[in-house]
Scaffold this motif. Structure first.
Motif, PDB file in Angstrom:
ATOM      1  N   GLN A  46       0.838  -1.214   0.000  1.00  0.00           N
ATOM      2  CA  GLN A  46       0.000   0.000   0.000  1.00  0.00           C
ATOM      3  C   GLN A  46       0.865   1.253   0.000  1.00  0.00           C
ATOM      4  O   GLN A  46       0.615   2.209  -0.745  1.00  0.00           O
ATOM      5  CB  GLN A  46      -0.903  -0.009   1.242  1.00  0.00           C
ATOM      6  N   PHE A  73      -5.922   1.205   8.045  1.00  0.00           N
ATOM      7  CA  PHE A  73      -6.211   1.441   6.634  1.00  0.00           C
ATOM      8  C   PHE A  73      -7.682   1.779   6.409  1.00  0.00           C
ATOM      9  O   PHE A  73      -8.124   1.874   5.265  1.00  0.00           O
ATOM     10  CB  PHE A  73      -5.795   0.224   5.805  1.00  0.00           C
ATOM     11  N   TRP A 107      -8.096   3.855   0.735  1.00  0.00           N
ATOM     12  CA  TRP A 107      -7.001   4.404   1.539  1.00  0.00           C
ATOM     13  C   TRP A 107      -5.956   5.075   0.651  1.00  0.00           C
ATOM     14  O   TRP A 107      -5.444   6.139   0.988  1.00  0.00           O
ATOM     15  CB  TRP A 107      -6.339   3.313   2.387  1.00  0.00           C
TER      16      TRP A 107
END
Length: 497
Positions: A46, A73, A107
């Motif tokens: 991420q 997240f 996110w």
């Protein structure tokens, strides 16, 4: 007043502070756990996705994520508000664009917006001083411009660089408050143990070493500098109190009290009433290693022992074998901590309603509907998820009522290890990560949560239906630091599995 700029003088200050940084011994395990969570492949992916879109190094994105959203997240990188809507807290109303999916923000799109909003996508000086400046600018220069005697805990918390002083809310500063958050530069120092991060910043990763750096003496309440012994006696592992304590430990204690100007008289090895009064005098004059006031109770636990003899005397060795997240074989305790940590940032929707998609899932796991208190339901749900992943039984009572769950826990004869409040007071090291704590509050009410760590009698916990102040019936899932094994409202602790 104009905002500071990153000139040669400020860059030299940041570099010198980082070079002298030592993670406080009592915080090392906690910082290491945060660093390991950053490095999990799914999390790192991420962060690398955001780096590809903003050019902000992935590990800097992770540091900000931990500071602003406790690495949840499900929360905006701007300030930790839920992704289900635009931000409400400062900075409010972001992102300005609607979510790409038409539902909640992802996110990544929120994180990209947050970094662009602060101009970090245009920042290019990703050196140690440049990262320190970027983080301080992201949080604001209030400490530097208004309270320059305090090094910002946003950067230096959990290290020797920071002792005390904190904005407890926007615009309100307390000189005695102590940050309970791992600072960004402190976390960076831990991440630099990986060769990749170190090399990107122009450093060589340090070799593995068991050597413990000598800590910087902390500042006692009277402002004097206290020098600790180079080879201090270790905390004996049991609380010392009136009419209790081995002779050798009490003798060392009495001699040290005399050195500190609180003499109980000639060392006898007997913990008598004059010794208790001498300890209370020392406690009234001193602070613990985090800079917080000591409890004036005449009892010598690890916090008072550490204040007398220094961090190396209580470096968590007295805590009975702690659960290592590096174990190849996962246990129910480690699995439940992973599950609980992933829920940090969940909030009630609307606020103060005991409602919301995640909250209602917690309640539903014990057969309760929306609107009910849910701290015990959160505990049960976390254990159910972890037990299901491991293919083992979930022995947590299926109840949303804390006192009922505690009563049923105490009645179980197998698969559960109960530590009563009295047992924990006598030997706090019995409380280990992954246990559930039970509190008895007014009337028939209670509160429960999961122990994430026991740092010499101070607990790090993950709790549902609470807030940063630790109230019951609060509005979300939080990681908290502040509860004590010996708190008088403790009913007890339980290990399931």
């Amino acid at each position: 007043m104009a905002k500071p700029i990153l000139d040669d003088q400020l860059a030299a200050e940041y570099a010198a502070l980082f070079a002298s940084l030592v993670i406080r011994p009592e915080r090392r395990d906690e910082v290491q756990r945060v660093a390991e969570r950053v490095l999990r492949p799914a999390n790192r992916k991420q962060y690398e996705t955001v780096e590809a879109q903003t050019s902000v190094p992935w590990f800097v994105v992770a540091i900000i994520h931990n500071l602003e959203a406790d690495m949840a997240f499900s929360a905006h990188l701007h300030n930790g508000d839920p992704l289900t809507a635009r931000t409400v807290q400062v900075p409010a109303g972001l992102p300005k664009k609607p979510p790409a999916s038409g539902g909640a923000y992802s996110w990544v799109e929120s994180a990209t917006d947050a970094l662009a909003h602060d101009g970090l996508d245009r920042w290019t000086k990703w050196t140690v001083p440049g990262i320190a400046y970027a983080l301080e600018r992201y949080n604001g220069f209030g400490y530097r411009t208004r309270f320059p005697f305090v090094k910002s805990p946003y950067l230096w918390g959990f290290s020797n660089v920071y002792t005390r002083g904190k904005f407890i809310r926007d615009g309100l500063f307390s000189p005695d408050a102590v940050s309970q958050q791992c600072g960004g530069m402190t976390l960076l120092s831990a991440l630099m143990d990986t060769a990749e991060v170190a090399e990107r910043l122009g450093f060589q990763a340090p070799p593995d070493s068991d050597e413990v750096a000598k800590p910087t003496p902390f500042l006692p309440a009277d402002g004097s500098v206290l020098e600790f012994p180079d080879n201090p006696p270790r905390f004996p592992g049991k609380y010392l109190m009136e009419n209790a304590g081995d002779k050798a430990s009490v003798s060392r204690l009495q001699k040290r009290l005399a050195e500190m100007g609180a003499s109980p008289g000639a060392p006898t090895g007997v913990f008598d009433t004059p010794t208790k009064y001498a300890i209370q005098l020392f406690q009234a004059r001193s602070v613990d290693l985090d800079g917080a006031p000591l409890e004036i109770d005449g009892i010598v636990g690890p916090m008072t022992w550490g204040a007398l003899f220094g961090p190396l005397s209580i470096e968590s060795e007295w805590v009975k074998p702690r659960i290592s997240i590096k174990k190849a074989e996962r246990t129910l305790a480690t699995a439940v901590l992973d599950v609980a940590a992933d829920q940090i940032g969940v909030r009630e929707i609307p606020p103060n309603s005991n409602c919301g998609r995640e909250v209602e899932a917690f309640l539903g796991s014990v057969g309760l509907g929306r609107g009910n208190p849910w701290c015990m339901s959160f505990v049960y749900w976390c254990f159910a998820q972890a037990a299901g992943d491991l293919g083992v039984a979930n022995r947590v009572p299926r109840s949303g009522h804390v006192r009922t769950a505690w009563k049923e826990t105490c009645a179980r004869t197998s698969g559960v290890r109960v530590v009563t409040a009295r047992e924990a007071q006598v030997d706090p090291s019995l409380v280990t990560p992954g246990m559930v704590f039970f509190l008895g509050l007014s009337g028939s009410t209670g509160h429960a949560g999961i122990v994430a760590d026991n740092i010499n009698g101070k607990l790090v916990t993950i709790e549902g239906n609470t807030n940063q102040d630790g109230v019951r019936d609060g509005g979300g899932v939080f990681r908290r630091v502040g509860r004590k094994v010996t708190d008088p409202v403790v009913l007890g602790f339980a290990a399931f599995g």
